[in-house]
Structures are given as structure tokens and as C-alpha cells.
Scaffold this active site. Structure first.
Site, PDB file in Angstrom:
ATOM      1  N   TYR A   1     -65.782  18.575 -48.484  1.00  0.00           N
ATOM      2  CA  TYR A   1     -65.348  17.245 -48.926  1.00  0.00           C
ATOM      3  C   TYR A   1     -65.582  17.065 -50.419  1.00  0.00           C
ATOM      4  O   TYR A   1     -65.397  18.005 -51.197  1.00  0.00           O
ATOM      5  CB  TYR A   1     -66.050  16.152 -48.112  1.00  0.00           C
ATOM      6  CG  TYR A   1     -65.890  16.285 -46.626  1.00  0.00           C
ATOM      7  CD1 TYR A   1     -64.638  16.525 -46.054  1.00  0.00           C
ATOM      8  CD2 TYR A   1     -66.982  16.183 -45.770  1.00  0.00           C
ATOM      9  CE1 TYR A   1     -64.476  16.632 -44.678  1.00  0.00           C
ATOM     10  CE2 TYR A   1     -66.836  16.289 -44.390  1.00  0.00           C
ATOM     11  CZ  TYR A   1     -65.577  16.516 -43.860  1.00  0.00           C
ATOM     12  OH  TYR A   1     -65.427  16.620 -42.511  1.00  0.00           O
TER      13      TYR A   1
ATOM     14  N   SER B   1     -64.068  18.210 -37.995  1.00  0.00           N
ATOM     15  CA  SER B   1     -63.267  18.716 -39.107  1.00  0.00           C
ATOM     16  C   SER B   1     -63.348  20.224 -39.301  1.00  0.00           C
ATOM     17  O   SER B   1     -62.521  20.798 -40.015  1.00  0.00           O
ATOM     18  CB  SER B   1     -63.674  18.024 -40.406  1.00  0.00           C
ATOM     19  OG  SER B   1     -63.139  16.724 -40.474  1.00  0.00           O
TER      20      SER B   1
ATOM     21  N   TYR C   1     -54.050  16.217 -33.135  1.00  0.00           N
ATOM     22  CA  TYR C   1     -55.121  16.247 -34.143  1.00  0.00           C
ATOM     23  C   TYR C   1     -56.426  15.711 -33.562  1.00  0.00           C
ATOM     24  O   TYR C   1     -57.497  16.311 -33.745  1.00  0.00           O
ATOM     25  CB  TYR C   1     -54.708  15.425 -35.359  1.00  0.00           C
ATOM     26  CG  TYR C   1     -55.817  15.278 -36.381  1.00  0.00           C
ATOM     27  CD1 TYR C   1     -56.249  16.371 -37.120  1.00  0.00           C
ATOM     28  CD2 TYR C   1     -56.440  14.049 -36.587  1.00  0.00           C
ATOM     29  CE1 TYR C   1     -57.277  16.251 -38.047  1.00  0.00           C
ATOM     30  CE2 TYR C   1     -57.461  13.913 -37.511  1.00  0.00           C
ATOM     31  CZ  TYR C   1     -57.878  15.017 -38.239  1.00  0.00           C
ATOM     32  OH  TYR C   1     -58.895  14.891 -39.147  1.00  0.00           O
TER      33      TYR C   1
ATOM     34  N   LYS D   1     -60.218  22.183 -38.702  1.00  0.00           N
ATOM     35  CA  LYS D   1     -59.124  22.250 -39.680  1.00  0.00           C
ATOM     36  C   LYS D   1     -58.915  23.663 -40.202  1.00  0.00           C
ATOM     37  O   LYS D   1     -57.784  24.063 -40.488  1.00  0.00           O
ATOM     38  CB  LYS D   1     -59.422  21.295 -40.840  1.00  0.00           C
ATOM     39  CG  LYS D   1     -59.469  19.825 -40.452  1.00  0.00           C
ATOM     40  CD  LYS D   1     -60.007  18.971 -41.586  1.00  0.00           C
ATOM     41  CE  LYS D   1     -60.093  17.508 -41.203  1.00  0.00           C
ATOM     42  NZ  LYS D   1     -60.729  16.683 -42.250  1.00  0.00           N
TER      43      LYS D   1
ATOM     44  N   VAL E   1     -68.214  15.953 -39.114  1.00  0.00           N
ATOM     45  CA  VAL E   1     -69.036  14.749 -39.030  1.00  0.00           C
ATOM     46  C   VAL E   1     -69.894  14.681 -37.766  1.00  0.00           C
ATOM     47  O   VAL E   1     -70.700  13.765 -37.617  1.00  0.00           O
ATOM     48  CB  VAL E   1     -68.179  13.468 -39.147  1.00  0.00           C
ATOM     49  CG1 VAL E   1     -67.561  13.368 -40.528  1.00  0.00           C
ATOM     50  CG2 VAL E   1     -67.123  13.411 -38.056  1.00  0.00           C
TER      51      VAL E   1
END
Length: 350
Positions: free
Chosen positions: A250, A73, A198, A76, A268
Site C-alpha cells: 500500500y 488483498s 472479487y 490480488k 487487512v
């Protein structure tokens, strides 16, 4: 050792501080390795690295800073920057918001009024952003993305095919998000192509030092401090820092902002990337995660560094300029002596 004590902080003392943190938190065994993506479950729970790169390219590191892992992530942040350059801020805001959410990063949910994903740091928002990357086909879009990561890191990178296939095989929640967004016109009908890209961006391999260089590039107004390449238009740096600060950790983002007070993004696979604007980048790698998907050791290390040196953005005692000026006199790691792969070699000395 504080920032306000004259002469108390040197590159050597900071290196010793990182080594002390590494010894302190290496025995910490809390958390669990992510296993919802089968390939991630193979990670070594004992891997633990800490790296700091200043905007002048000086590096301080300890532990497993050159162990490869997938960026997940944390990607991103950079793909969001790429989409901003491709389309501009106003257009991107029609497809994805910038509001934090208390929901999990993989929640299948959109804003009830706008039907947009809440922000680009949750999975739904990231998929929407990835779908906007320009290119005449899947290969060109992937190559443009890899070129962008290379500019931030300073050397060529690749996609871990095993992790990509593992994500592709098990990514049913992400498919549900994509179809929900297609229903409301947030993405077009190239759903499988957007999802593949992605999954590929999340499967890019990096090490802890790479993440620190990427963070330092953001801190340095989009200019890679090692290669001096302009990786991102400086006008979009504020967008990245804003969503990292409010949404990057998050549904731990509020507590993180309160306790650490710096823009950050976690993944993660166990990475955490932190930016001290105009000063330096910090990265920690340790695979065991807490219930929210953040590295347990990583959070503790970042708390200690921020609190010890008064780096919280709203700390009235913060004196980062002096901090980095003193660190910059004692480089460790990258010192301009290239070994051919974009990563220099150096040592810490008095």
C-alpha cells in the site's frame, strides 16, 4: 549468527531465531483489528504465526501457523498472475497500470491521463483484473480461480461465506470504484458479477503455512515446492515480483522497500507474504494493523529477518544461496511425509 560466518547457520539455529522473534513480538499490542468488514472484527488479536518455506519444500514455523483466516488483498497477486495467463502482459496494461501510488488502497481514484487504475495491488486495479478472468459464467470463473489457488497452495481451499457476505454487504466504496471504471471503459457492464468474484477471492481461507508455500511457489519460478505443480507460467513471475515490490504494501511500499527490500503483499486480515526470489517464501500472520492496513507484528518480524540475514535485494552482503542451502539440511514441518491433505509432517533435528 550471520550468513558470512562459516558454519554458523543451520536449520536448528534458524528455527531458534524464529522462536526468539515470536517471543519478542508476541507482547506487542500496537495496532487495531480491521472492523470496516464486520466479520474481520472477530479476529483474535493474540494470534501470531511465522512460517518460512524454502524452494526445496523445507518448512520452519512457530506460533499460530495453522489458524485459518481470509486471504484478503494478498489474493490480488495470484489473480493478477491468472489474468496475465488469460490475456497476456500487453493487453493487461491497457486495463491496469503498474505505477505505485501514495494513496490508500481503497482510494476512489484513477490515473488522470489513461483512466486506468494505477496498479493491480490497489482495490480499483484488482477489481479491473478480476473482471478479466475468463469463463462462461460466474460459477466457471470462480471454479477456475479456486483451482488456481489450489495449485499455489497444494490442497483444496474454500470461500468463507460469512466473510463474503459481509464484504458484499458493506462494499460500497468498491462499487463506486467499479462504476467509475465502467464509465471509462476499464471494465464491462457485468459490474455485480465482477464485484462478487472479487469479494469471493478476498474471502478465500488460508493459514500462515499456506501463504508461505504460495510465496515459495513464486520464489521457485511458479512451481509449487511441495507438489511440484506448475502453478503459474514462469514468464509472468517477474510481473508479480515487480508490482509486489513497488506496490504490495500500500502507501507504505516506499519505506518497506527501503527497510526490508523484498517483494511482499499484505492483507487487512493480518497476513504478510514475502518472496526472496529463487530462494524461499516467508509469511507472518497477526491481525492488529497499523494505520496503513499492514500487520504491526508482521512488519517488525520481516524487518528483523531481512536485516539479520542481509536479505535486502540491494544489500551487497546478501548470500541467500548459502542461507537456503544450510536451511535445506534441517527441514521442519513439511518433509515429504504427506498426511493426506497436502501438508507433510516433520520435526527439526540435529
Amino acid at each position: 549468527m550471520t550468513l558470512t560466518s562459516a558454519g554458523s547457520l543451520t536449520g536448528q539455529s534458524f528455527q531458534a531465531f524464529l522462536e526468539e522473534l515470536h517471543r519478542k513480538y508476541q507482547p506487542l499490542t500496537d495496532g487495531a483489528i480491521a472492523n470496516y468488514i464486520p466479520e474481520l472484527a472477530k479476529a483474535d488479536p493474540d494470534c501470531f504465526g511465522i512460517c518460512v518455506v524454502t524452494k526445496d519444500g523445507h518448512v520452519y514455523e512457530v506460533g499460530n501457523t495453522q489458524t485459518l483466516f481470509t486471504i484478503q488483498s494478498i489474493s490480488k497477486v495470484f489473480v493478477y498472475g491468472m489474468a496475465l495467463q488469460d490475456h497476456g502482459r500487453d493487453y493487461l496494461l491497457t486495463r491496469v497500470g503498474v505505477e505505485p501510488t501514495g494513496d490508500a488502497f481503497n482510494a476512489i481514484i484513477l490515473d488522470e491521463q489513461s483512466k486506468r487504475p494505477y496498479n493491480p495491488m490497489v482495490n480499483a486495479g484488482a477489481i479491473a483484473v478480476t473482471s478479466l478472468i475468463k469463463g462462461t459464467g460466474p460459477t466457471e470463473r470462480l471454479n477456475r480461480m479456486l483451482d488456481m489457488f489450489r495449485d499455489f497452495i497444494g490442497h483444496d481451499i474454500f470461500v468463507d461465506v460469512s466473510v463474503f457476505m459481509s464484504e458484499r454487504t458493506t462494499g460500497h466504496r468498491n462499487r463506486a470504484m467499479a462504476h467509475l471504471m465502467r464509465n471509462f471503459g476499464m471494465i464491462d457492464d457485468r459490474i455485480d458479477e465482477a464485484l462478487d468474484l472479487y469479494f469471493q477471492q478476498c474471502s478465500v481461507t488460508v493459514d500462515c503455512r499456506d501463504l508461505a508455500v504460495m510465496a515459495a511457489t513464486i520464489a521457485n519460478h511458479g512451481i509449487n515446492p511441495i507438489t511440484h505443480t506448475q502453478a503459474l507460467d514462469s514468464g509472468y513471475i517477474r510481473d508479480l515480483l515487480s508490482v509486489m515490490y513497488t506496490c504490495g504494501m500500500y502507501n507504505f511500499a516506499g519505506q518497506w522497500s527501503h527497510e526490508v527490500g523484498l517483494p511482499a503483499k499484505s492483507g487487512v486480515s493480518g497476513g504478510i507474504m514475502v518472496v526472496v526470489p529463487n530462494q524461499f517464501g516467508l509469511a507472518v500472520f497477526s491481525p492488529p494493523l497499523d494505520a496503513r492496513g499492514n500487520s504491526v507484528r508482521g512488519i517488525e518480524v520481516c524487518k528483523e529477518i531481512s536485516n539479520h540475514y542481509g536479505l535486502h535485494l540491494f544489500d551487497s552482503s546478501m548470500n541467500c544461496t548459502r542461507f537456503v542451502q544450510q536451511l535445506g539440511t534441517k527441514p521442519h514441518g513439511i518433509d515429504g511425509n504427506s498426511n493426506g491433505d497436502g501438508k507433510g509432517i516433520g520435526t527439526l533435528s540435529d
